[in-house]
Structures are given as structure tokens and as C-alpha cells.
Write a protein that holds these residues in place. Structure first.
Motif, PDB file in Angstrom:
ATOM      1  N   ASN A 266      46.685  48.454  45.070  1.00  0.00           N
ATOM      2  CA  ASN A 266      47.041  47.036  45.289  1.00  0.00           C
ATOM      3  C   ASN A 266      47.361  46.756  46.760  1.00  0.00           C
ATOM      4  OD1 ASN A 266      49.500  48.320  45.229  1.00  0.00           O
ATOM      5  ND2 ASN A 266      50.233  47.297  43.379  1.00  0.00           N
ATOM      6  N   GLU A 267      47.910  47.780  47.430  1.00  0.00           N
ATOM      7  CA  GLU A 267      48.128  47.676  48.871  1.00  0.00           C
ATOM      8  C   GLU A 267      46.760  47.534  49.562  1.00  0.00           C
ATOM      9  OE1 GLU A 267      50.748  50.770  50.344  1.00  0.00           O
ATOM     10  OE2 GLU A 267      50.047  50.531  52.395  1.00  0.00           O
ATOM     11  N   ALA A 268      45.814  48.361  49.109  1.00  0.00           N
ATOM     12  CA  ALA A 268      44.472  48.323  49.699  1.00  0.00           C
ATOM     13  C   ALA A 268      43.783  46.980  49.420  1.00  0.00           C
ATOM     14  CB  ALA A 268      43.635  49.476  49.146  1.00  0.00           C
ATOM     15  N   VAL A 269      44.069  46.374  48.259  1.00  0.00           N
ATOM     16  CA  VAL A 269      43.447  45.083  47.916  1.00  0.00           C
ATOM     17  C   VAL A 269      43.891  44.015  48.916  1.00  0.00           C
ATOM     18  CG1 VAL A 269      43.403  43.202  46.219  1.00  0.00           C
ATOM     19  CG2 VAL A 269      43.173  45.564  45.446  1.00  0.00           C
ATOM     20  N   VAL A 270      45.189  43.948  49.178  1.00  0.00           N
ATOM     21  CA  VAL A 270      45.683  42.908  50.088  1.00  0.00           C
ATOM     22  C   VAL A 270      45.147  43.132  51.504  1.00  0.00           C
ATOM     23  CG1 VAL A 270      47.769  42.019  51.190  1.00  0.00           C
ATOM     24  CG2 VAL A 270      47.700  42.311  48.718  1.00  0.00           C
ATOM     25  N   ARG A 271      45.086  44.388  51.911  1.00  0.00           N
ATOM     26  CA  ARG A 271      44.520  44.670  53.244  1.00  0.00           C
ATOM     27  C   ARG A 271      43.053  44.237  53.277  1.00  0.00           C
ATOM     28  NH1 ARG A 271      48.425  47.521  55.825  1.00  0.00           N
ATOM     29  NH2 ARG A 271      49.626  49.020  54.628  1.00  0.00           N
ATOM     30  N   GLU A 293      29.231  50.933  51.981  1.00  0.00           N
ATOM     31  CA  GLU A 293      30.095  50.995  53.174  1.00  0.00           C
ATOM     32  C   GLU A 293      31.584  50.921  52.831  1.00  0.00           C
ATOM     33  OE1 GLU A 293      28.639  47.937  55.802  1.00  0.00           O
ATOM     34  OE2 GLU A 293      26.612  48.751  55.659  1.00  0.00           O
ATOM     35  N   GLY A 294      31.897  50.870  51.584  1.00  0.00           N
ATOM     36  CA  GLY A 294      33.305  50.796  51.170  1.00  0.00           C
ATOM     37  C   GLY A 294      33.358  50.352  49.730  1.00  0.00           C
ATOM     38  N   ARG A 295      34.541  50.345  49.175  1.00  0.00           N
ATOM     39  CA  ARG A 295      34.675  49.944  47.769  1.00  0.00           C
ATOM     40  C   ARG A 295      35.343  48.593  47.663  1.00  0.00           C
ATOM     41  NH1 ARG A 295      35.145  54.780  43.471  1.00  0.00           N
ATOM     42  NH2 ARG A 295      33.143  55.623  44.083  1.00  0.00           N
ATOM     43  N   LEU A 296      35.049  47.929  46.588  1.00  0.00           N
ATOM     44  CA  LEU A 296      35.759  46.684  46.296  1.00  0.00           C
ATOM     45  C   LEU A 296      37.063  47.098  45.625  1.00  0.00           C
ATOM     46  CD1 LEU A 296      36.104  43.696  46.019  1.00  0.00           C
ATOM     47  CD2 LEU A 296      34.447  43.685  44.172  1.00  0.00           C
ATOM     48  N   MET A 297      38.124  47.143  46.411  1.00  0.00           N
ATOM     49  CA  MET A 297      39.390  47.641  45.889  1.00  0.00           C
ATOM     50  C   MET A 297      39.915  46.695  44.812  1.00  0.00           C
ATOM     51  SD  MET A 297      39.417  50.369  47.475  1.00  0.00           S
ATOM     52  CE  MET A 297      40.960  51.135  47.016  1.00  0.00           C
ATOM     53  N   ARG A 350      27.384  48.788  36.602  1.00  0.00           N
ATOM     54  CA  ARG A 350      28.371  49.887  36.655  1.00  0.00           C
ATOM     55  C   ARG A 350      29.641  49.565  35.876  1.00  0.00           C
ATOM     56  NH1 ARG A 350      25.300  49.766  40.953  1.00  0.00           N
ATOM     57  NH2 ARG A 350      24.617  51.677  41.978  1.00  0.00           N
ATOM     58  N   LYS A 351      29.640  48.401  35.217  1.00  0.00           N
ATOM     59  CA  LYS A 351      30.801  47.959  34.431  1.00  0.00           C
ATOM     60  C   LYS A 351      32.072  47.952  35.272  1.00  0.00           C
ATOM     61  CE  LYS A 351      29.266  49.174  29.766  1.00  0.00           C
ATOM     62  NZ  LYS A 351      27.879  49.552  29.889  1.00  0.00           N
ATOM     63  N   LEU A 352      31.976  47.332  36.436  1.00  0.00           N
ATOM     64  CA  LEU A 352      33.130  47.252  37.347  1.00  0.00           C
ATOM     65  C   LEU A 352      33.769  45.871  37.204  1.00  0.00           C
ATOM     66  CD1 LEU A 352      31.414  48.866  40.484  1.00  0.00           C
ATOM     67  CD2 LEU A 352      32.993  49.967  38.885  1.00  0.00           C
ATOM     68  N   TYR A 353      34.998  45.857  36.702  1.00  0.00           N
ATOM     69  CA  TYR A 353      35.758  44.612  36.471  1.00  0.00           C
ATOM     70  C   TYR A 353      37.080  44.705  37.218  1.00  0.00           C
ATOM     71  CZ  TYR A 353      32.467  43.721  32.709  1.00  0.00           C
ATOM     72  OH  TYR A 353      31.324  43.486  31.987  1.00  0.00           O
ATOM     73  N   PRO A 354      37.773  43.567  37.379  1.00  0.00           N
ATOM     74  CA  PRO A 354      39.087  43.641  38.040  1.00  0.00           C
ATOM     75  C   PRO A 354      40.040  44.530  37.249  1.00  0.00           C
ATOM     76  CG  PRO A 354      38.367  41.357  37.851  1.00  0.00           C
ATOM     77  CD  PRO A 354      37.406  42.180  37.039  1.00  0.00           C
ATOM     78  N   ASN A 355      40.788  45.351  37.959  1.00  0.00           N
ATOM     79  CA  ASN A 355      41.797  46.174  37.300  1.00  0.00           C
ATOM     80  C   ASN A 355      43.191  45.630  37.618  1.00  0.00           C
ATOM     81  OD1 ASN A 355      42.707  47.375  39.810  1.00  0.00           O
ATOM     82  ND2 ASN A 355      40.841  48.624  39.770  1.00  0.00           N
ATOM     83  N   VAL A 356      44.200  46.324  37.158  1.00  0.00           N
ATOM     84  CA  VAL A 356      45.590  45.858  37.270  1.00  0.00           C
ATOM     85  C   VAL A 356      45.992  45.532  38.717  1.00  0.00           C
ATOM     86  CG1 VAL A 356      46.552  48.205  37.510  1.00  0.00           C
ATOM     87  CG2 VAL A 356      47.941  46.412  36.460  1.00  0.00           C
ATOM     88  N   ASP A 357      45.344  46.199  39.663  1.00  0.00           N
ATOM     89  CA  ASP A 357      45.762  46.052  41.060  1.00  0.00           C
ATOM     90  C   ASP A 357      45.138  44.858  41.766  1.00  0.00           C
ATOM     91  OD1 ASP A 357      47.495  48.266  41.296  1.00  0.00           O
ATOM     92  OD2 ASP A 357      45.756  49.577  41.188  1.00  0.00           O
ATOM     93  N   PHE A 358      44.157  44.224  41.137  1.00  0.00           N
ATOM     94  CA  PHE A 358      43.432  43.191  41.884  1.00  0.00           C
ATOM     95  C   PHE A 358      44.312  41.983  42.197  1.00  0.00           C
ATOM     96  CE2 PHE A 358      40.076  39.902  42.475  1.00  0.00           C
ATOM     97  CZ  PHE A 358      39.486  40.479  43.582  1.00  0.00           C
ATOM     98  N   TYR A 359      45.123  41.554  41.233  1.00  0.00           N
ATOM     99  CA  TYR A 359      45.958  40.369  41.462  1.00  0.00           C
ATOM    100  C   TYR A 359      47.440  40.681  41.702  1.00  0.00           C
ATOM    101  CZ  TYR A 359      42.021  37.350  40.368  1.00  0.00           C
ATOM    102  OH  TYR A 359      40.809  36.706  40.404  1.00  0.00           O
TER     103      TYR A 359
END
Ligand code: CMC
Length: 422
Positions: A266-271, A293-297, A350-359
Motif C-alpha cells: 500500500n506504501e508502494a501504491v501511493v508512491r 517495466e514495473g508492476r501495477l502495485m 492474468r486475472k489481476l484485480y485490485p487487492n486490499v492494498d489498492f485503496y
């Protein structure tokens, strides 16, 4: 259709048939075939390390339940302390049991003065609060004689109470230290979440905790209380399996949680949202993620291959918080990112959905928490889950010291070469 599986070792022709129960078959089948044969399973992708009655997770359908109770119902009707009781006892408390439990946790919130004056003061002024939290949890165990008496049920219960009660105190202390602010003692007239916010933010006598923010904090605590065999909980079980005291095991679990692929996300998401900077930059950012080039945190999960149910509740809670704090300007970027990602085949396939850290980070930031505190906010409630698993492990006769096997891939035997000949 029989609920069994038959494995044949083609080298010997030996066959073993074992039952499949709840989608799991025992690895002892492999041992029966050949005791020197092992299963290679990095990151435990296909391995159940324990039986557990604490949390049920169906990642494909986005279901999360504590002791059978859906997370949505607990978030709406329960409190964090009640949920902590549920995780540890397997049943919701009666009114009397809840009173006793709340009283006992509330009366263990203070920490030894030496922790604050000597231990915390020894840290550098800009120490990351999570580093301080991990160290303080381990250090706390040295204050209690009974910490090592893990076979004594009474002592076990005392350490459980202490850890659940004192982690908010340690967390607030690590923040106040990092800001050079005087430490606020716990106020035992407040609820668990309100007391934490009070220790965090109180400066003058006029400060009162906003009930909407206290409620939001409590909901976030409920949502983070347990998540079965994730990296941190597995660390708790692995260290606990050596019969280390629960403070040392919880410190190890917290250390695991600290990583950016786990509770540090979640820290990485805000950054990440801050770096994206504006909605116009969202498509280019998505392209860079797709280009590797990176991940969608805050997206993706080892177990959830659907929308994380915790993310749904957190997204709703965010709007309640923003009513009080004003909208976090990063919200619009997050919503745009989510919309683009959920309609892009890279993420769909890839079945990538928002997880607990996104919001969650957006709420924490709106409430005034610096990003460095985000993982600490995860660790406070997860302490109950770690302890529930630790207790379950100690009561489980099938459990022994954790000791996986390895697939040796190094050189064969060779003779030592003298230094001058290398
Ligand atoms: N952004 C872009 N691509 C991704 C992402 C992401 N967030 N997550 C996974 N992928 C891709 C990955 O590149 C791989 O693609 P390919 O098959 O082409 O190589 C595929 O999806 C499978 O990924 P994986 O790394 O094998 O999946 P995993 O189960 O090992 O990893 C994860 C799970 C949570 C570590 C990963 O999804 C991730 O790094 N997410 C971002 C960090 C994050 O939000 N973590 C919080 C997790 S929830 C809170 C907690 O439990 O602590």
C-alpha cells in the motif's frame, strides 16, 4: 467418482492410492512410494502446510470468511476486538465474554517505560517506523518471564492479550518518535481504534477522535485481521514451530509483512500514484507495466483471481473517510487506473484485480498517516491473526518443527583448493 488419487513411480512400478479430502491429498503418499523422493514446490504454490479452521478463502470467487462469517458481515456489524476474539476462539463471544475480553485487552495497553525511554530512544531519528515496530515487538518479549512458557495455557493467553493490546501503543510510539513528538499514553476509556488514533494525533487537551475515522480504522483493522497462510503468517508458524516465544515469532511475521510484495504494497501504491501524477499519464503508465517495466502495485494476488472482497469494502469506506478529511487527490488517478486495467486484456488474461492494498493507502494518507506508517497499520490488526495461527499450530498434534527439504543443485564433491592456487 472415487475421492482418491493414485500415484505410480514409473522407475519402480510401485503404486500408492490415497484419499483426497477437501481437495488435498497427503504428501505421505510420496514418502510411501520412496522416502527419498520429494515434491519440488517453490513458494508453496501447490502445498498446504497445515490444516486450519480460522480463515476460509476462495480466491476464484472472491470469498473471505473468518470462522465461517463473511468478511462483509463482520465489517458491517462487528468490531475489531470481537473479530480478534473470534479468530482466537473460533466463536463469536457472548456479551459477558466480550466484556471480559475487551477489559483484559484494554488493561494491557501500557508498555514498560524502559521500552520508550531506553529502547526507542536508541533508534536514529529517521528510523523507518516498521523497522522500529519489528524490533520493539521482539524486545517486548524480554520484559515478560512467562513469554517462553508456551506450553502453559494461562501464560499463552497473557502473551496474546499483551501483544494485541500493545501493538497499537508501539505503533503510535514509533510514529511520535519519528516526528520528535512527545509520546501519548494509552487512554483506556476509548475503544481500541479510537485509543490508537488518540495516541497518534493528540497534541493538546482539546483533541477528540472523530467517530467516523475511528469506525473506518476499526473496519480496516477487521479486514486486515487475518488472511490464512500468507507470507507473514507462514513466518509466524515457521518460527513458532521451533517453540520460540510469540514475541519473536510475531516480530518475524512483521518482518515478512514489511516487504513491498506483501504488506508494504500500500506504501508502494501511493508512491506509484504520486509518480503517475495525473489521469492523462495513466495510459502510458499501463503500457509501461505491460512492457514489463514495473508492476501495477495493489493489483494481483497469489490466491485471489477475482476482485479482492476487502478491496470492495475499503473502496466504500474511503468515501466515508473523505467526507471528513476531504477527497484524496490521488483517488481519481486510482479510479482511472482501475478502469483502464480492468478492461485491458493483459490484466484480464492474468486475472489481476485490485487487492486490499489498492485503496487502503489512500484512506491512510487522507487520515494523515505518512506512507512509512502504512505497513505498521497492517501489522497492528494482523497480530490477532498471527496469534490465532500460532495457537492453532501449538494445539495441532500433526505439526512439528518446520523443516522443508531442498533440491540440491550445486557442485558434486570436489577437493579444497589452497588459496594461492585459486
Ligand atoms: N502488475 C503487472 N503484472 C503483474 C502484477 C502486477 N501487479 N502481478 C502479477 N503480474 C503478472 C506477472 O508479471 C506474471 O505475468 P507473466 O505470466 O506474463 O510472467 C503474472 O501476472 C503472474 O504473476 P506472478 O508474479 O507469478 O504472481 P504471484 O502470485 O507470484 O504474485 C503478487 C502475487 C501479489 C506478489 C503480485 O501480483 C504482485 O507483485 N502484485 C503487486 C504487489 C501487491 O499489490 N502486493 C499486495 C498483495 S495483497 C496484500 C498481501 O497479501 O500482502
Amino acid at each position: 467418482m472415487p475421492d482418491t488419487i493414485t500415484i505410480t513411480d514409473d522407475r519402480t512400478g510401485k503404486t500408492v492410492t490415497v484419499p483426497i479430502e477437501g481437495g488435498v491429498f497427503p504428501a505421505s503418499a510420496v514418502r510411501e512410494l520412496d522416502p527419498s523422493l520429494f515434491v519440488y514446490d517453490p513458494a508453496y504454490m501447490q502445498t498446504a502446510s497445515c490444516k486450519s479452521a480460522i480463515t476460509y478463502l476462495d480466491g476464484g470467487n472472491g470469498i473471505l470468511r473468518y470462522s465461517g462469517y463473511p468478511i462483509e458481515q463482520l465489517a458491517e456489524h462487528s468490531t475489531y476486538l470481537e473479530v480478534a476474539y473470534l479468530l482466537l476462539h473460533g466463536e463469536l463471544p457472548t456479551a459477558d465474554q466480550l466484556d471480559t475480553w475487551t477489559h483484559d485487552v484494554t488493561h494491557h495497553t501500557f508498555i514498560h517505560e524502559n521500552m520508550r525511554k531506553r529502547f526507542v530512544d536508541g533508534f536514529h531519528y529517521d528510523a523507518h517506523p516498521m523497522g522500529l515496530f519489528i524490533s520493539a515487538v521482539a524486545a517486548l518479549g524480554t520484559f515478560y518471564d512467562g513469554a517462553k512458557d508456551i506450553d502453559d495455557e494461562h501464560q499463552r493467553h497473557r502473551q496474546i492479550l499483551r501483544l494485541i493490546a500493545k501493538t497499537p501503543t508501539i505503533a503510535a510510539m514509533s510514529y511520535r518518535f519519528s516526528q520528535g513528538l512527545p509520546f501519548n499514553y494509552p487512554d483506556n476509556d476509548l475503544t481500541y481504534a479510537a485509543n490508537f488514533l488518540n495516541m497518534m494525533w493528540k497534541i493538546g487537551p482539546d483533541y477528540t477522535v472523530d467517530p467516523v475515522l475511528a469506525k473506518a480504522m476499526d473496519i480496516l483493522f477487521i479486514l486486515h485481521a487475518d488472511h490464512e497462510q500468507n507470507c507473514g503468517t507462514t513466518a509466524m508458524r515457521v518460527v513458532g514451530s521451533s517453540h520460540a516465544d510469540p514475541y519473536s515469532a510475531a516480530a518475524a511475521a512483521a518482518a515478512a509483512l514489511y516487504g513491498p510484495l506483501h504488506g508494504g504494497a500500500n506504501e508502494a501504491v501511493v508512491r506509484m500514484l504520486s509518480e503517475i501524477g495525473s489521469i492523462e499519464n495513466v495510459p502510458a503508465f499501463i503500457e509501461s507495466v505491460k512492457a514489463g517495466e514495473g508492476r501495477l502495485m495493489g493489483f494481483g494476488h497469489r490466491v485471489y483471481k477475482n476482485y479482492d472482497p476487502r478491496a470492495t469494502i475499503i473502496k466504500q469506506t474511503a468515501y466515508d473517510v473523505f467526507e471528513v478529511t476531504g477527497k484524496n487527490p490521488l483517488l481519481d488517478i486510482a479510479l482511472a487506473l482501475e478502469e483502464v486495467a480492468l478492461s485491458d486484456s493483459y490484466f484480464i488474461d492474468r486475472k489481476l484485480y485490485p487487492n486490499v492494498d489498492f485503496y487502503s493507502g489512500l484512506i491512510y494518507q487522507a487520515m494523515g498517516f505518512p506512507v512509512e506508517m502504512f505497513t505498521v497499520l497492517f501489522a497492528i490488526p494482523r497480530t490477532a491473526g498471527w496469534l490465532a495461527h500460532w495457537q492453532e499450530l501449538l494445539n495441532d498434534p500433526a505439526q512439528r518443527i518446520s523443516r522443508p527439504r531442498q533440491w540440491y543443485d550445486g557442485p558434486g564433491e570436489r577437493d579444497y583448493v589452497a588459496l594461492e592456487q585459486r
